[in-house]
Design an enzyme around this catalytic site. Structure first.
Site, PDB file in Angstrom:
ATOM      1  CE  LYS A 176     -23.547 -40.389  -1.935  1.00  0.00           C
ATOM      2  NZ  LYS A 176     -24.028 -39.044  -2.170  1.00  0.00           N
TER       3      LYS A 176
ATOM      4  CG  HIS B 279     -18.841 -38.672  -5.239  1.00  0.00           C
ATOM      5  ND1 HIS B 279     -19.472 -37.716  -4.469  1.00  0.00           N
ATOM      6  CD2 HIS B 279     -19.817 -39.528  -5.648  1.00  0.00           C
ATOM      7  CE1 HIS B 279     -20.765 -37.990  -4.410  1.00  0.00           C
ATOM      8  NE2 HIS B 279     -21.003 -39.083  -5.120  1.00  0.00           N
TER       9      HIS B 279
ATOM     10  CD  GLU C 190     -22.887 -39.079  -9.058  1.00  0.00           C
ATOM     11  OE1 GLU C 190     -23.478 -40.159  -9.009  1.00  0.00           O
ATOM     12  OE2 GLU C 190     -22.202 -38.634  -8.130  1.00  0.00           O
TER      13      GLU C 190
HETATM   14  O1  LIG Z   1     -23.751 -39.229  -5.004  1.00  0.00           O
HETATM   15  C1  LIG Z   1     -24.494 -40.057  -5.504  1.00  0.00           C
HETATM   16  C2  LIG Z   1     -23.960 -41.257  -6.175  1.00  0.00           C
HETATM   17  O2  LIG Z   1     -22.596 -41.230  -6.198  1.00  0.00           O
HETATM   18  C3  LIG Z   1     -25.949 -39.890  -5.461  1.00  0.00           C
HETATM   19  O3  LIG Z   1     -26.347 -39.655  -4.160  1.00  0.00           O
HETATM   20  P1  LIG Z   1     -27.901 -39.404  -3.842  1.00  0.00           P
HETATM   21  O4  LIG Z   1     -28.665 -40.287  -4.774  1.00  0.00           O
HETATM   22  O5  LIG Z   1     -28.045 -39.793  -2.415  1.00  0.00           O
HETATM   23  O6  LIG Z   1     -28.172 -37.978  -4.118  1.00  0.00           O
END
Ligand SMILES: O=C(CO)COP(=O)(O)O
Length: 258
Positions: A16, A102, A177
């Site tokens: 990120k 995302h 996700e």
């Molecule tokens: O957004 C993510 C992968 O792209 C996952 O983030 P987290 O594992 O920090 O929740």
């Protein structure tokens, strides 16, 4: 331009905007030492911030089995798009995949829509890279069957728009996700994830000629998560819990051994 073929399972990390350049290079140097061998059925990938990609590619030259990806790209290869990043240039800098759609980009203030994400996926494939398309519902329901239904209703158009835009033989990775499971303490329950992904996989199967698809789970995934999901998934897409190399290695070994 042909994209690389996909390993059977995949584990990747999204840094990120958490890691600066020195942190990213130190992290990648460590990850390159724990990568599965090139002939492993488990592939790994790293998605750092744009400014780190050149240095990351140089560091990964001896371990090309570690796929390098960008966090986003534009729909066009070149033009009057100040501040945007060309998929063509991402390929030139050494990326072999691009993360698209995302949850952190689908929400305000970016509000990235399915049709734009699908155009970006097409641009990624046109440039010989693999689209890693994130899908997921926004809200959590406390009633299991309601939550599964909601997720399937929200994720189905997110998937179909991409499948319609991308040529049939192109490899695609989807990362399921749920927005509510990202940045949380615990991942979504295995029952929820397995039920949603089973249904989404059957949806993909109805599209003729789509052979190279992998379905990963992301959202507070960590060591141990894979054991609960391996029956229905092709891997994991991690955030915070893999920003520690030892944790990332634990997850890689869990997936490699299964
Ligand atoms: O957004 C993510 C992968 O792209 C996952 O983030 P987290 O594992 O920090 O929740």
């Amino acid at each position: 331009m042909a994209a690389p073929t996909l390993p059977k399972s995949l584990v990747g990390v999204n840094t990120k905007m958490y890691f600066d350049l020195p942190t990213t290079t130190a992290y990648i140097s460590s990850v390159s030492k724990i990568a599965p061998p090139p002939d492993s059925s488990c592939g790994i990938f790293i998605i750092p911030s744009y400014p780190c990609l050149g240095a990351a590619h140089t560091l990964l030259q001896a371990t090309p089995q570690v796929l390098l990806g960008a966090q986003n790209c534009h729909t066009e290869d070149s033009g009057a798009y100040t501040g945007e990043v060309s998929p063509l240039m991402l390929k030139q800098i050494g990326c072999s995949m691009v993360c698209l759609g995302h949850a952190e980009r689908r929400r305000a203030p970016i509000n990235e829509a399915d049709d734009v994400i699908a155009k970006k996926a097409k641009a990624v494939v046109r440039n010989g890279m693999i689209p890693l398309v994130c899908i997921g519902e926004k809200a959590k329901s406390n009633i299991m069957s309601e939550g599964v239904g909601l997720a399937i209703r929200e994720c189905s158009p997110q998937i179909m728009e991409v499948l319609r835009a991308v040529p049939g033989d192109a490899p695609i990775i989807f990362a399921y996700e749920p927005a509510w499971a990202i940045g949380a303490q615990e991942p979504a329950s295995a029952d929820h994830v397995l039920a949603v992904v089973k249904s989404l996989k059957s949806l993909v199967d109805t599209v003729e000629g789509k052979t190279e698809i992998r379905m990963l789970y992301g959202g507070s995934a960590k060591p141990g998560t894979w054991q609960t999901l391996k029956a229905g998934l092709d891997g994991l897409f991690l955030g915070r819990f893999a920003h520690n190399v030892e944790n990332f290695e634990k997850v890689i070994r869990e997936v490699e051994e299964s």
